[in-house]
Design a protein around this motif. Structure first.
Motif, PDB file in Angstrom:
ATOM      1  N   ASP A 159      -8.917  -5.386 -13.408  1.00 32.37           N
ATOM      2  CA  ASP A 159      -9.623  -4.344 -12.666  1.00 32.37           C
ATOM      3  C   ASP A 159      -8.658  -3.187 -12.358  1.00 32.37           C
ATOM      4  N   ASN A 160      -7.463  -3.530 -11.904  1.00 32.77           N
ATOM      5  CA  ASN A 160      -6.449  -2.504 -11.629  1.00 32.77           C
ATOM      6  C   ASN A 160      -6.043  -1.778 -12.911  1.00 32.77           C
ATOM      7  N   ALA A 161      -5.838  -2.561 -13.983  1.00 33.72           N
ATOM      8  CA  ALA A 161      -5.400  -1.953 -15.246  1.00 33.72           C
ATOM      9  C   ALA A 161      -6.429  -0.910 -15.695  1.00 33.72           C
ATOM     10  N   LEU A 162      -7.717  -1.267 -15.553  1.00 42.90           N
ATOM     11  CA  LEU A 162      -8.777  -0.322 -15.955  1.00 42.90           C
ATOM     12  C   LEU A 162      -8.822   0.888 -15.031  1.00 42.90           C
ATOM     13  N   LYS A 163      -8.669   0.604 -13.732  1.00 43.30           N
ATOM     14  CA  LYS A 163      -8.765   1.649 -12.714  1.00 43.30           C
ATOM     15  C   LYS A 163      -7.670   2.700 -12.878  1.00 43.30           C
ATOM     16  N   PHE A 164      -6.477   2.239 -13.262  1.00 41.09           N
ATOM     17  CA  PHE A 164      -5.338   3.155 -13.289  1.00 41.09           C
ATOM     18  C   PHE A 164      -4.969   3.602 -14.705  1.00 41.09           C
ATOM     19  N   LYS A 187      -0.637  -5.715 -19.612  1.00 42.32           N
ATOM     20  CA  LYS A 187       0.101  -4.464 -19.769  1.00 42.32           C
ATOM     21  C   LYS A 187      -0.890  -3.328 -19.988  1.00 42.32           C
ATOM     22  N   ASP A 188      -0.676  -2.219 -19.300  1.00 39.89           N
ATOM     23  CA  ASP A 188      -1.576  -1.090 -19.543  1.00 39.89           C
ATOM     24  C   ASP A 188      -0.776   0.169 -19.833  1.00 39.89           C
ATOM     25  N   SER A 189      -1.474   1.141 -20.426  1.00 43.05           N
ATOM     26  CA  SER A 189      -0.801   2.405 -20.759  1.00 43.05           C
ATOM     27  C   SER A 189      -1.202   3.478 -19.743  1.00 43.05           C
ATOM     28  N   GLY A 192       1.009   4.339 -14.313  1.00 47.79           N
ATOM     29  CA  GLY A 192       2.263   3.758 -13.835  1.00 47.79           C
ATOM     30  C   GLY A 192       2.397   3.826 -12.320  1.00 47.79           C
ATOM     31  N   ILE A 193       3.501   3.256 -11.831  1.00 49.62           N
ATOM     32  CA  ILE A 193       3.731   3.198 -10.378  1.00 49.62           C
ATOM     33  C   ILE A 193       5.099   3.824 -10.116  1.00 49.62           C
ATOM     34  N   SER A 194       5.178   4.664  -9.105  1.00 52.09           N
ATOM     35  CA  SER A 194       6.450   5.348  -8.850  1.00 52.09           C
ATOM     36  C   SER A 194       7.487   4.350  -8.325  1.00 52.09           C
ATOM     37  N   PHE A 205      -2.713  -3.967   2.207  1.00 49.67           N
ATOM     38  CA  PHE A 205      -3.234  -2.611   2.459  1.00 49.67           C
ATOM     39  C   PHE A 205      -2.418  -1.509   1.804  1.00 49.67           C
ATOM     40  N   TYR A 206      -1.412  -1.885   0.999  1.00 48.60           N
ATOM     41  CA  TYR A 206      -0.595  -0.828   0.399  1.00 48.60           C
ATOM     42  C   TYR A 206      -1.319  -0.211  -0.795  1.00 48.60           C
ATOM     43  N   ARG A 207      -1.417   1.093  -0.773  1.00 47.17           N
ATOM     44  CA  ARG A 207      -1.991   1.798  -1.917  1.00 47.17           C
ATOM     45  C   ARG A 207      -0.997   2.862  -2.342  1.00 47.17           C
ATOM     46  N   GLY A 208      -0.714   2.855  -3.625  1.00 51.97           N
ATOM     47  CA  GLY A 208       0.287   3.795  -4.122  1.00 51.97           C
ATOM     48  C   GLY A 208      -0.142   5.227  -3.925  1.00 51.97           C
ATOM     49  N   ASP A 209      -1.074   5.626  -4.756  1.00 53.53           N
ATOM     50  CA  ASP A 209      -1.569   6.992  -4.659  1.00 53.53           C
ATOM     51  C   ASP A 209      -2.792   6.933  -3.759  1.00 53.53           C
ATOM     52  N   ARG A 212      -6.237   8.672  -4.803  1.00 51.50           N
ATOM     53  CA  ARG A 212      -6.902   8.123  -5.977  1.00 51.50           C
ATOM     54  C   ARG A 212      -7.400   6.703  -5.710  1.00 51.50           C
ATOM     55  N   SER A 213      -6.530   5.866  -5.084  1.00 48.93           N
ATOM     56  CA  SER A 213      -6.933   4.482  -4.838  1.00 48.93           C
ATOM     57  C   SER A 213      -8.165   4.426  -3.957  1.00 48.93           C
ATOM     58  N   ARG A 214      -8.235   5.357  -3.001  1.00 51.01           N
ATOM     59  CA  ARG A 214      -9.374   5.326  -2.098  1.00 51.01           C
ATOM     60  C   ARG A 214     -10.661   5.721  -2.819  1.00 51.01           C
ATOM     61  N   GLY A 217     -12.159   3.096  -4.710  1.00 46.43           N
ATOM     62  CA  GLY A 217     -12.767   2.018  -3.931  1.00 46.43           C
ATOM     63  C   GLY A 217     -11.880   0.810  -3.723  1.00 46.43           C
ATOM     64  N   GLY A 218     -10.577   0.964  -3.942  1.00 40.92           N
ATOM     65  CA  GLY A 218      -9.666  -0.169  -3.755  1.00 40.92           C
ATOM     66  C   GLY A 218      -9.489  -0.502  -2.282  1.00 40.92           C
ATOM     67  N   THR A 219      -9.122  -1.766  -2.030  1.00 43.42           N
ATOM     68  CA  THR A 219      -8.914  -2.172  -0.641  1.00 43.42           C
ATOM     69  C   THR A 219      -7.426  -2.270  -0.319  1.00 43.42           C
ATOM     70  N   GLY A 220      -6.598  -2.236  -1.340  1.00 43.02           N
ATOM     71  CA  GLY A 220      -5.157  -2.398  -1.106  1.00 43.02           C
ATOM     72  C   GLY A 220      -4.800  -3.849  -0.820  1.00 43.02           C
ATOM     73  N   LEU A 221      -5.763  -4.759  -1.059  1.00 42.52           N
ATOM     74  CA  LEU A 221      -5.518  -6.175  -0.769  1.00 42.52           C
ATOM     75  C   LEU A 221      -5.462  -7.026  -2.036  1.00 42.52           C
ATOM     76  N   GLY A 222      -5.878  -6.413  -3.172  1.00 38.33           N
ATOM     77  CA  GLY A 222      -5.978  -7.181  -4.423  1.00 38.33           C
ATOM     78  C   GLY A 222      -4.689  -7.878  -4.812  1.00 38.33           C
ATOM     79  N   LEU A 223      -3.600  -7.128  -4.831  1.00 41.61           N
ATOM     80  CA  LEU A 223      -2.347  -7.734  -5.298  1.00 41.61           C
ATOM     81  C   LEU A 223      -1.775  -8.754  -4.301  1.00 41.61           C
ATOM     82  N   SER A 224      -2.095  -8.599  -2.996  1.00 42.78           N
ATOM     83  CA  SER A 224      -1.654  -9.623  -2.029  1.00 42.78           C
ATOM     84  C   SER A 224      -2.356 -10.936  -2.341  1.00 42.78           C
TER      85      SER A 224
HETATM   86  P1  ADP Z   1      -6.067  -1.537  -4.733  1.00 38.42           P
HETATM   87  O1  ADP Z   1      -7.286  -2.056  -4.078  1.00 38.42           O
HETATM   88  O2  ADP Z   1      -5.652  -0.181  -4.213  1.00 38.42           O
HETATM   89  O3  ADP Z   1      -6.110  -1.624  -6.221  1.00 38.42           O
HETATM   90  P2  ADP Z   1      -3.987  -3.540  -4.985  1.00 38.42           P
HETATM   91  O4  ADP Z   1      -3.341  -4.428  -3.954  1.00 38.42           O
HETATM   92  O5  ADP Z   1      -4.691  -4.237  -6.098  1.00 38.42           O
HETATM   93  O6  ADP Z   1      -4.922  -2.539  -4.209  1.00 38.42           O
HETATM   94  O7  ADP Z   1      -2.871  -2.597  -5.598  1.00 38.42           O
HETATM   95  C1  ADP Z   1      -1.982  -1.910  -4.729  1.00 38.42           C
HETATM   96  C2  ADP Z   1      -1.515  -0.606  -5.361  1.00 38.42           C
HETATM   97  O8  ADP Z   1      -0.689  -0.900  -6.484  1.00 38.42           O
HETATM   98  C3  ADP Z   1      -2.629   0.261  -5.923  1.00 38.42           C
HETATM   99  O9  ADP Z   1      -3.213   1.093  -4.939  1.00 38.42           O
HETATM  100  C4  ADP Z   1      -1.879   1.080  -6.967  1.00 38.42           C
HETATM  101  O10 ADP Z   1      -1.207   2.154  -6.351  1.00 38.42           O
HETATM  102  C5  ADP Z   1      -0.836   0.101  -7.485  1.00 38.42           C
HETATM  103  N1  ADP Z   1      -1.260  -0.549  -8.749  1.00 38.42           N
HETATM  104  C6  ADP Z   1      -1.701  -1.809  -8.908  1.00 38.42           C
HETATM  105  N2  ADP Z   1      -1.957  -2.074 -10.211  1.00 38.42           N
HETATM  106  C7  ADP Z   1      -1.663  -0.941 -10.893  1.00 38.42           C
HETATM  107  C8  ADP Z   1      -1.701  -0.564 -12.280  1.00 38.42           C
HETATM  108  N3  ADP Z   1      -2.103  -1.414 -13.231  1.00 38.42           N
HETATM  109  N4  ADP Z   1      -1.308   0.693 -12.608  1.00 38.42           N
HETATM  110  C9  ADP Z   1      -0.896   1.559 -11.652  1.00 38.42           C
HETATM  111  N5  ADP Z   1      -0.837   1.271 -10.335  1.00 38.42           N
HETATM  112  C10 ADP Z   1      -1.209   0.035  -9.957  1.00 38.42           C
END
Ligand code: ADP
Length: 257
Positions: A159-164, A187-189, A192-194, A205-209, A212-214, A217-224
């Protein structure tokens, strides 16, 4: 002398007692603070969709004569924010259960290649709609794991790979079988993440950008949640990323828990 000695002894014991008690309380205090922060962040996150739903619904009531078409923008927003709130509540419940050790994994032999194949197929249509290609290569591999949780894990990563990943990009999913472990790469093209964001992406709750993440519709909880699932399987998850050219998640699972 005896009295002074005894008093000094008692005072010393009391001081040591306080010191030890203070030390013993540190982890409890830390975990309490963590919980407080979690509740505060959760409330903050829930406030935004609640406010949007409330104000937009009030607007609808102000013009009872309007048709659904005329109010379609408001209705669409209410629907979007309700869905977001639903996702947020699901994720919050999952994490609250992991914190109180109520969430356990139910393990059985899982053919990981078949599970990955199924999930890839689920995502293919969505990827096609966004002109993103999914390449997959799975070696047959079986691990001891929780089928549902593993599905949830790969759905979060895909889901993240598609979203970003912007249109015309690609996603590569591979599974490599070794004698004692299985390695999965996602792996996605994408964007990227800074380097500043990279160490924090597994935090709640961490969201990079932020913007855009908001909007995505991301929650910032997926990767946790993803990290918890991997650790519950005694595996590891690592992320490497190059800003502007893509991100790779590497997961390693032991075959036996
Ligand atoms: P979110 O609901 O925002 O996707 P996640 O916990 O899944 O929350 O991810 C946290 C943050 O990590 C995202 O907001 C994004 O900034 C970064 N991130 C995660 N996966 C990717 C990816 N495949 N490419 C770029 N950034 C990513």
């Amino acid at each position: 002398d005896l009295v002074i000695g005894c008093a000094a002894g008692v005072l010393f014991s009391v001081l040591i007692g306080f010191f030890l008690a203070g030390h013993a309380l540190v982890p409890i205090r830390r975990s309490w603070n963590k919980q407080q922060q979690f509740v505060a962040d959760a409330s903050h996150e829930l406030r935004t969709p609640t406010a949007v739903i409330l104000t937009r619904t009030e607007l609808l009531f102000r013009h009872p004569q309007h048709t659904i078409e005329e109010e379609s923008q408001n209705i669409a927003l209410i629907l979007k924010e309700s869905k977001r709130m639903g996702r947020l509540i699901d994720d919050l419940l999952t994490l609250a259960r992991t914190d109180s050790n109520q969430l356990q994994i139910h393990t059985a032999p899982v053919p990981l290649h078949l599970l990955l194949q199924e999930i890839t197929e689920q995502f293919e249509l969505l990827a096609e709609m966004r002109s993103i290609q999914i390449h997959s290569q799975f070696q047959p591999a079986e691990i001891e794991g929780d089928d549902n949780r593993l599905r949830q894990l790969f759905i979060i990563l895909l889901d993240n790979a598609l979203k970003f990943t912007p249109p015309n990009g690609s996603i590569k999913l591979t599974c490599h079988n070794s004698p004692h472990s299985v390695r999965v790469l996602v792996k996605d093209s994408g964007c990227g993440i800074s380097p500043d964001d990279l160490p924090h992406v597994f935090e709640r709750f961490y969201r990079g950008d932020k913007s855009r993440s908001r909007t995505e519709g991301g929650t910032g909880l997926g990767l946790s949640i993803a990290e918890w699932i991997v650790l519950a399987h005694k595996g590891t998850i690592h992320v490497t990323s190059q800003e502007g050219s893509g991100t790779e998640f590497q997961l390693i699972f032991p075959k036996k828990l």
